[in-house]
Write a protein that holds these residues in place. Structure first.
Motif, short mmCIF file in Angstrom:
data_model
loop_
_atom_site.label_atom_id
_atom_site.label_comp_id
_atom_site.label_asym_id
_atom_site.label_seq_id
_atom_site.Cartn_x
_atom_site.Cartn_y
_atom_site.Cartn_z
N PHE A 186 2.01 -18.42 3.85
CA PHE A 186 2.03 -17.15 2.86
C PHE A 186 0.98 -16.27 2.72
O PHE A 186 1.08 -15.30 2.95
CB PHE A 186 2.43 -17.53 1.43
N ARG A 187 -0.46 -16.83 2.49
CA ARG A 187 -1.40 -16.33 2.61
C ARG A 187 -1.72 -15.08 3.54
O ARG A 187 -2.30 -13.98 3.52
CB ARG A 187 -2.70 -17.08 2.18
N VAL A 188 -1.34 -15.71 4.89
CA VAL A 188 -1.48 -14.90 5.93
C VAL A 188 -0.36 -13.84 6.12
O VAL A 188 -0.58 -12.55 6.52
CB VAL A 188 -1.42 -15.87 7.32
N LEU A 189 0.78 -14.13 5.73
CA LEU A 189 1.94 -12.98 5.70
C LEU A 189 1.64 -12.01 4.57
O LEU A 189 2.04 -10.84 4.93
CB LEU A 189 3.28 -13.87 5.41
N GLU A 190 1.35 -12.64 3.63
CA GLU A 190 0.93 -11.58 2.51
C GLU A 190 -0.19 -10.62 2.75
O GLU A 190 -0.04 -9.35 2.66
CB GLU A 190 0.34 -12.35 1.37
N ALA A 191 -1.00 -10.90 3.62
CA ALA A 191 -2.19 -9.92 4.28
C ALA A 191 -1.49 -9.08 5.27
O ALA A 191 -1.83 -8.02 5.17
CB ALA A 191 -3.31 -10.78 4.74
N MET A 192 -0.68 -9.72 6.19
CA MET A 192 0.07 -8.89 7.17
C MET A 192 0.74 -7.70 6.64
O MET A 192 0.78 -6.41 7.01
CB MET A 192 0.97 -9.75 8.04
N MET A 193 1.37 -8.09 5.49
CA MET A 193 2.41 -7.13 4.82
C MET A 193 1.68 -6.04 4.00
O MET A 193 1.93 -4.86 4.07
CB MET A 193 3.45 -7.65 3.76
N THR A 194 0.70 -6.73 3.43
CA THR A 194 -0.31 -5.72 2.76
C THR A 194 -1.03 -4.62 3.74
O THR A 194 -1.15 -3.29 3.47
CB THR A 194 -1.41 -6.48 2.18
N ARG A 195 -1.38 -5.24 5.01
CA ARG A 195 -2.02 -4.27 5.84
C ARG A 195 -0.95 -3.43 6.51
O ARG A 195 -1.43 -2.17 6.83
CB ARG A 195 -2.46 -5.23 7.21
#
Length: 504
Positions: free
Chosen positions: A268-277
């Motif tokens: 999730f942390r990686v997914l959250e960072a991708m979607m934020t980017r």
């Protein structure tokens, strides 16, 4: 042949399939609207034949996901993702016995047969594999659009590189026309999530509002961590080392507990960072938020569901034992399910057919099979000179269902003996006993002229949902036949023959 009848509690339903389809469809439409009219939805698990869900949520239909999609068919299109390396390596779907590329063709046919539009196929981790190129040509010759997505260095850790022109930007943009894009695959590791995220990147570049969500069934987020349904999911994925967990992101964001599993929580942390980017902000505060799962709200009899889930854990235990016996599972998998059984408060004998089959085997000194019919009756079959235990139990069950007296011979020895002779003298079989599929062929022939045999054949559909246990590992033909009849089979981890090679 031997027969035992024992009255036990009948099987109960506790899950409303109609409620589930309605709630799930409504929630998906809400999610589409929330993202401005377009949603990429990752579909995990089996779309056409989710028998695990139907076993632990009695009342859930194996094709519930498909029926839900049919309710949305005017808004939905399907994209099938496949890992190009799996094509090159000829990876097989174990339950069907076909390679992943053939499974893609089967899925396309299945979707089309129920009126769902298949837009395209995407080859993930494409590196110019010859087998992938050949499959691409096959699909295009059949009129199916094919796109290529490439490996991304340091995926999923290097978010800055992934969400860039050198990362997602290298991938083909998949052209879609519907508001709901269902991304599914022939099996795990096919790149469903990366396909969705790559599309979000390309849609954002084009100024198209689109979002991402996961279609979930298990674990059921609004049941407790140790609820038997969630324990049964852990048992089903014991070979993957999946672990149910309290979602820490959900607890922090909302002060409420929700159940998820380790891989979604870890990513999730990686997914959250991708979607934020991509978007500037992530629309989700937890991995549970990402999922669309209304299964828990369709349960109306928790006791029935708990009972069914406990039985599934026991089935998974026997399956793991037999897999270990065949050197296809590790002891750690068996030990994990043993722990889950303890947490669920069940043992290996909390399954009526187990004690019934063992009882006959102890009395006769030969393999035995027990069948628990949907009405709760348990019927057994023993090994004889003419019939194996599986065939004997099947005949006895059909006699009971058709109300045929025990003394009536549905298939005479004069019919069985020539078949045995054919198998042993001409076809090279060491086992003279008829497998269940051979027995049904013989019975169907007898049914042309024999009223009793005809009545017995008419009862085959009544075996759907039956529980079966064998005191030895079943021959492949018998196991497959019982599965086709819709029965749930377990076996003791013992081979019938003390040989090194065990065929069908």
């Amino acid at each position: 042949m031997g027969r035992l009848e024992a009255r036990t509690a009948g099987l109960k339903e506790g899950f409303s399939n109609e409620t589930y389809i309605r709630l799930q469809s409504d929630k998906i439409r809400e999610r589409i609207d929330a993202f401005g009219g377009k949603l990429y939805m990752e579909f995990g698990g089996k779309l056409f034949d989710d028998y695990h869900a139907s076993r632990v949520l009695p009342g859930f239909r194996p094709d519930s996901k498909l029926q839900m999609l049919r309710a949305l068919r005017d808004e939905a299109e399907v994209v099938i993702a496949i890992n190009a390396a799996d094509i090159e390596n000829n990876k097989y779907r174990g339950d069907l016995g076909i390679p992943y590329d053939r499974e893609v063709l089967r899925l396309i046919d299945c979707f089309r047969s129920v009126g769902l539009y298949v837009g395209s196929v995407v080859l993930n981790r494409y590196m110019g594999q010859h087998a992938a190129d050949a499959f691409k040509k096959t699909l295009e010759d059949l009129g199916v659009k094919v796109y290529r997505h490439y490996p991304i260095a340091n995926y999923p850790a290097d978010v800055a590189h992934i969400v860039s022109e050198e990362g997602f930007g290298r991938n083909d943009y998949i052209e879609t026309t519907r508001s709901l894009v269902v991304v599914t695959a022939p099996g795990p590791g096919s790149g469903k999530m990366s396909t969705c995220l790559s599309q979000l990147y390309h849609e954002h570049k084009r100024g198209v509002a689109a979002g991402y969500a996961k279609f979930e069934t298990f674990p059921v987020w609004n049941l407790s961590l140790k609820h038997p349904v969630n324990l049964a999911y852990e048992a089903a994925t014991a070979d993957l080392a999946d672990v149910n967990m309290i979602d820490p992101y959900h607890l922090t964001a909302y002060g409420a507990t929700a159940v998820n599993y380790n891989r979604d929580i870890e990513i999730f942390r990686v997914l959250e960072a991708m979607m934020t980017r991509i978007f500037g902000t992530c629309p989700y505060k937890s991995p549970t938020d990402m999922g669309v799962n209304m299964a828990g709200f369709a349960i109306y009899d928790d006791d029935a569901v708990c009972d069914a889930a406990r039985q599934e854990i026991i089935r998974r235990y026997y399956k793991a034992l037999c897999a270990r016996c065949r050197s296809k599972a590790e002891t750690a998998e068996v030990q994990k399910i043993e722990l889950l059984m303890s947490e669920a408060g069940v043992s290996e004998t909390d399954r009526p057919v187990v004690t019934a089959a063992r009882g006959v085997a102890e009395c006769t000194g030969r393999p035995a099979v027990a069948i628990q019919l949907p009405d709760g009756h348990v019927i057994t079959g023993k090994t004889s000179d003419l019939l194996g235990a599986s065939s004997a139990a099947l005949l006895n069950a059909l006699k009971y269902l058709a109300n045929i007296p025990d003394e009536i011979k549905l298939i005479s020895p004069e019919v069985i003996e020539p078949i045995q002779h054919l198998k042993t003298e001409h076809l090279g079989s060491r086992n003279p006993h008829m497998h269940t599929d051979e027995l049904l062929l013989a019975l169907s022939i007898c049914a042309v002229t024999d009223e009793y045999a005809s009545r017995a054949m008419d009862e085959l559909t009544a075996l759907h949902g039956s529980e079966i246990h064998s005191t030895v590992i079943l021959a492949h033909a018998d196991d497959k036949l019982f599965g086709r009849l819709g029965a749930y089979v377990t076996c003791e981890p013992v081979f019938k023959e003390k040989t090194l090679y065990h065929g069908s």
